[in-house]
Design a protein around this motif. Structure first.
Motif, mmCIF file in Angstrom:
data_model
loop_
_atom_site.group_PDB
_atom_site.id
_atom_site.type_symbol
_atom_site.label_atom_id
_atom_site.label_comp_id
_atom_site.label_asym_id
_atom_site.label_seq_id
_atom_site.Cartn_x
_atom_site.Cartn_y
_atom_site.Cartn_z
ATOM 1 N N GLY A 171 -24.783 11.918 -18.521
ATOM 2 C CA GLY A 171 -23.568 12.292 -19.236
ATOM 3 C C GLY A 171 -23.011 13.605 -18.745
ATOM 4 N N PRO A 172 -22.143 14.222 -19.532
ATOM 5 C CA PRO A 172 -21.489 15.464 -19.102
ATOM 6 C C PRO A 172 -22.465 16.633 -18.994
ATOM 7 C CG PRO A 172 -20.968 14.986 -21.388
ATOM 8 C CD PRO A 172 -21.692 13.789 -20.870
ATOM 9 N N ILE A 173 -22.151 17.538 -18.061
ATOM 10 C CA ILE A 173 -22.927 18.760 -17.872
ATOM 11 C C ILE A 173 -21.976 19.942 -18.005
ATOM 12 C CG2 ILE A 173 -24.378 20.096 -16.294
ATOM 13 C CD1 ILE A 173 -25.017 17.485 -14.839
ATOM 14 N N ILE A 174 -22.375 20.922 -18.790
ATOM 15 C CA ILE A 174 -21.617 22.159 -18.925
ATOM 16 C C ILE A 174 -22.497 23.305 -18.444
ATOM 17 C CG2 ILE A 174 -20.509 23.765 -20.519
ATOM 18 C CD1 ILE A 174 -19.748 21.423 -22.255
ATOM 19 N N ALA A 175 -21.963 24.108 -17.559
ATOM 20 C CA ALA A 175 -22.718 25.248 -17.024
ATOM 21 C C ALA A 175 -21.911 26.522 -17.170
ATOM 22 C CB ALA A 175 -23.077 25.017 -15.557
ATOM 23 N N THR A 176 -22.608 27.614 -17.428
ATOM 24 C CA THR A 176 -22.014 28.947 -17.455
ATOM 25 C C THR A 176 -22.729 29.781 -16.400
ATOM 26 O OG1 THR A 176 -21.589 28.738 -19.835
ATOM 27 C CG2 THR A 176 -21.446 30.935 -18.881
ATOM 28 N N VAL A 177 -21.953 30.413 -15.510
ATOM 29 C CA VAL A 177 -22.518 31.039 -14.320
ATOM 30 C C VAL A 177 -21.927 32.428 -14.126
ATOM 31 C CG1 VAL A 177 -22.852 30.811 -11.832
ATOM 32 C CG2 VAL A 177 -22.697 28.755 -13.258
ATOM 33 N N GLN A 178 -22.788 33.392 -13.778
ATOM 34 C CA GLN A 178 -22.314 34.730 -13.447
ATOM 35 C C GLN A 178 -21.905 34.781 -11.977
ATOM 36 O OE1 GLN A 178 -23.754 39.424 -13.370
ATOM 37 N NE2 GLN A 178 -24.936 37.955 -14.566
ATOM 38 N N ARG A 179 -20.769 35.405 -11.697
ATOM 39 C CA ARG A 179 -20.298 35.588 -10.329
ATOM 40 C C ARG A 179 -19.870 37.028 -10.093
ATOM 41 N NH1 ARG A 179 -16.837 30.217 -8.570
ATOM 42 N NH2 ARG A 179 -18.603 28.803 -8.459
ATOM 43 N N PRO A 180 -20.027 37.518 -8.854
ATOM 44 C CA PRO A 180 -20.485 36.856 -7.642
ATOM 45 C C PRO A 180 -21.986 36.546 -7.704
ATOM 46 C CG PRO A 180 -19.322 38.896 -7.125
ATOM 47 C CD PRO A 180 -19.606 38.906 -8.586
ATOM 48 N N LEU A 181 -22.353 35.355 -7.278
ATOM 49 C CA LEU A 181 -23.737 34.900 -7.360
ATOM 50 C C LEU A 181 -24.402 35.110 -5.999
ATOM 51 C CD1 LEU A 181 -25.514 33.674 -9.550
ATOM 52 C CD2 LEU A 181 -24.953 31.405 -8.667
ATOM 53 N N LEU A 186 -28.697 34.405 -14.821
ATOM 54 C CA LEU A 186 -27.571 34.209 -13.924
ATOM 55 C C LEU A 186 -26.810 32.919 -14.199
ATOM 56 C CD1 LEU A 186 -29.004 35.481 -10.544
ATOM 57 C CD2 LEU A 186 -27.572 36.681 -12.194
ATOM 58 N N ALA A 187 -27.415 31.976 -14.901
ATOM 59 C CA ALA A 187 -26.717 30.724 -15.194
ATOM 60 C C ALA A 187 -27.480 29.959 -16.262
ATOM 61 C CB ALA A 187 -26.585 29.866 -13.936
ATOM 62 N N HIS A 188 -26.753 29.144 -16.997
ATOM 63 C CA HIS A 188 -27.428 28.124 -17.799
ATOM 64 C C HIS A 188 -26.595 26.859 -17.780
ATOM 65 C CE1 HIS A 188 -24.762 28.752 -21.270
ATOM 66 N NE2 HIS A 188 -25.089 30.036 -21.293
ATOM 67 N N GLU A 189 -27.293 25.733 -17.827
ATOM 68 C CA GLU A 189 -26.630 24.438 -17.800
ATOM 69 C C GLU A 189 -27.154 23.584 -18.946
ATOM 70 O OE1 GLU A 189 -27.758 22.046 -14.341
ATOM 71 O OE2 GLU A 189 -29.213 23.613 -13.833
ATOM 72 N N THR A 190 -26.244 22.817 -19.541
ATOM 73 C CA THR A 190 -26.558 22.079 -20.750
ATOM 74 C C THR A 190 -26.131 20.629 -20.593
ATOM 75 O OG1 THR A 190 -26.119 24.099 -22.028
ATOM 76 C CG2 THR A 190 -26.271 22.029 -23.253
ATOM 77 N N SER A 191 -27.059 19.721 -20.871
ATOM 78 C CA SER A 191 -26.744 18.289 -20.831
ATOM 79 C C SER A 191 -27.925 17.508 -21.377
ATOM 80 C CB SER A 191 -26.446 17.814 -19.404
ATOM 81 O OG SER A 191 -27.601 17.900 -18.600
ATOM 82 N N LEU A 220 -17.038 29.045 -16.582
ATOM 83 C CA LEU A 220 -17.484 27.797 -17.188
ATOM 84 C C LEU A 220 -17.230 26.655 -16.212
ATOM 85 C CD1 LEU A 220 -18.626 26.599 -19.854
ATOM 86 C CD2 LEU A 220 -16.246 26.186 -20.548
ATOM 87 N N LEU A 221 -18.271 25.869 -15.935
ATOM 88 C CA LEU A 221 -18.169 24.737 -15.029
ATOM 89 C C LEU A 221 -18.441 23.443 -15.786
ATOM 90 C CD1 LEU A 221 -20.241 26.144 -12.010
ATOM 91 C CD2 LEU A 221 -17.752 26.215 -12.305
ATOM 92 N N HIS A 222 -17.748 22.383 -15.389
ATOM 93 C CA HIS A 222 -17.935 21.073 -16.008
ATOM 94 C C HIS A 222 -18.294 20.061 -14.928
ATOM 95 C CE1 HIS A 222 -16.157 22.221 -19.938
ATOM 96 N NE2 HIS A 222 -15.430 23.048 -19.191
ATOM 97 N N GLY A 223 -19.176 19.136 -15.240
ATOM 98 C CA GLY A 223 -19.539 18.087 -14.297
ATOM 99 C C GLY A 223 -20.061 16.869 -15.025
#
Length: 342
Positions: A224-234, A288-293, A216-219
């Motif tokens: 406004g805020p961005i939340i991303a979920t990412v599969q690794r190793p990418l 492989l990923a999704h980002e929400t904002s 889980l990544l935050h930015g």
């Protein structure tokens, strides 16, 4: 024996033609490996591989299970991985004499010998050392190669020896999947170790990620805020067939003041991803990923361009009921469009 293709690319029919032709020259290749007399065989192989795609490299080598192996490699070029993946998918099953690979396999025993560089320069590979470090937040290892003989070599030769040695130690795919920054130096770096230690570090990393992990990544963005979920190793080498990026943007109505989904919209997003989109991607695509904002979620899929997965995903996205979905697709075998998640 090895070679590199140079001519204009053919199409997938050339792959079929290659495997139709292979049984007709197999015995001749085995004889040439024993005698060293290649006559016109190497030229024939170059032409056949060139007909598949320019830039591919081919090589006969000793096998890992069989007596011999034939390798047709993308040589680290992301755009060529889907091509060699299709070539490998049509290869005959291995037998006692032949096996087939789409990347050079590890052969660390080579590092106990020597290699000739230019005229009159022989490097004792047993003197090669690697310093390596890992950022614990990233599934990759940074490597610095050192050899006392590097002082006698130019930059291109040092680079060549470094990459050849890493390929022998880890295999082409191992380097692509687990090694990050690569450098070479002419003075012993701090922490320099024998190649086997780097091999053990990579094996430990591979074991750690035996099951792919989601993080889980935050930015913060302009909206406004961005939340991303990412599969690794990418790393694209893990999905060599999946060369096309399909970005699906799903707007949602129910959101908090920060623009993130709440209650029914959040549940609907999860269900839609797990059912309609997952079914559409099938075995020919992967999320492989999704980002929400800002009232929207972008899902990043990669699919095989030779399959209907991209069209199926686009059709499935049209079923989204919480707003009008948007779908974009781009040829992206190097995963450049999701590089910022690495």
């Amino acid at each position: 024996m090895f070679g590199r293709s140079k001519r204009k690319a053919g199409d997938n029919a050339a792959i079929v033609d290659f495997w139709t032709w292979w049984p007709t020259v197999r015995a001749d290749v085995e004889a040439a490996i024993s005698s060293g007399e290649w006559a016109t065989l190497s030229e024939q192989f170059s032409r056949r591989v060139e007909d598949i795609h320019p830039g591919l490299e081919w090589e006969f080598y000793r096998g890992t299970v069989a007596r011999h192996s034939l390798v047709v490699s993308a040589a680290g070029v992301a755009e060529l991985r889907p091509v060699v993946a299709r070539w490998g998918a049509l290869a005959p099953p291995p037998d006692a004499t032949w096996e087939f690979h789409t990347a050079r396999q590890p052969d660390p025993e080579v590092l106990g010998g020597s290699i000739g560089i230019g005229e009159g320069v022989q490097l004792d590979l047993a003197q090669l050392r690697f310093a390596f470090t890992r950022d614990e937040s990233s599934p990759e290892i940074a490597v610095i190669a050192y050899h006392p003989g590097f002082r006698m070599l130019g930059e291109d030769a040092r680079r060549s020896v470094t990459f050849l040695a890493l390929d022998w130690l880890l295999g082409e795919d191992g380097v692509e999947e687990w090694i990050g920054e690569i450098a070479w130096v002419t003075e012993p770096p701090e922490g320099a170790a024998e190649p086997a230690e780097l091999g053990a570090a990579v094996e430990a990393l591979r074991e750690e990620y035996r099951t792919p992990q989601w993080i889980l990544l935050h930015g913060e963005g302009a909206g406004g805020p961005i939340i991303a979920t990412v599969q690794r190793p990418l790393r694209p080498v893990r999905w060599p067939r999946f060369d096309t990026h399909v970005a699906i943007t799903l707007p949602y109505r129910e959101q908090n003041p920060a623009g993130l989904p709440e209650a029914e919209s959040l549940a609907a997003l999860r269900e839609f991803e797990d059912t309609a989109l997952s079914t559409a991607a099938g075995a020919d695509g992967v999320l492989l990923a999704h980002e929400t904002s800002g009232g929207a979620r972008i899902l990043h899929y990669y699919v095989d361009a030779d399959s209907p997965a991209a069209d199926d995903l686009a059709e499935a996205a049209g079923w989204w009921k919480d707003g009008r979905a948007r779908v974009e697709r781009h040829f992206d075998p190097a995963f450049e469009r999701i590089r910022h998640f690495r």
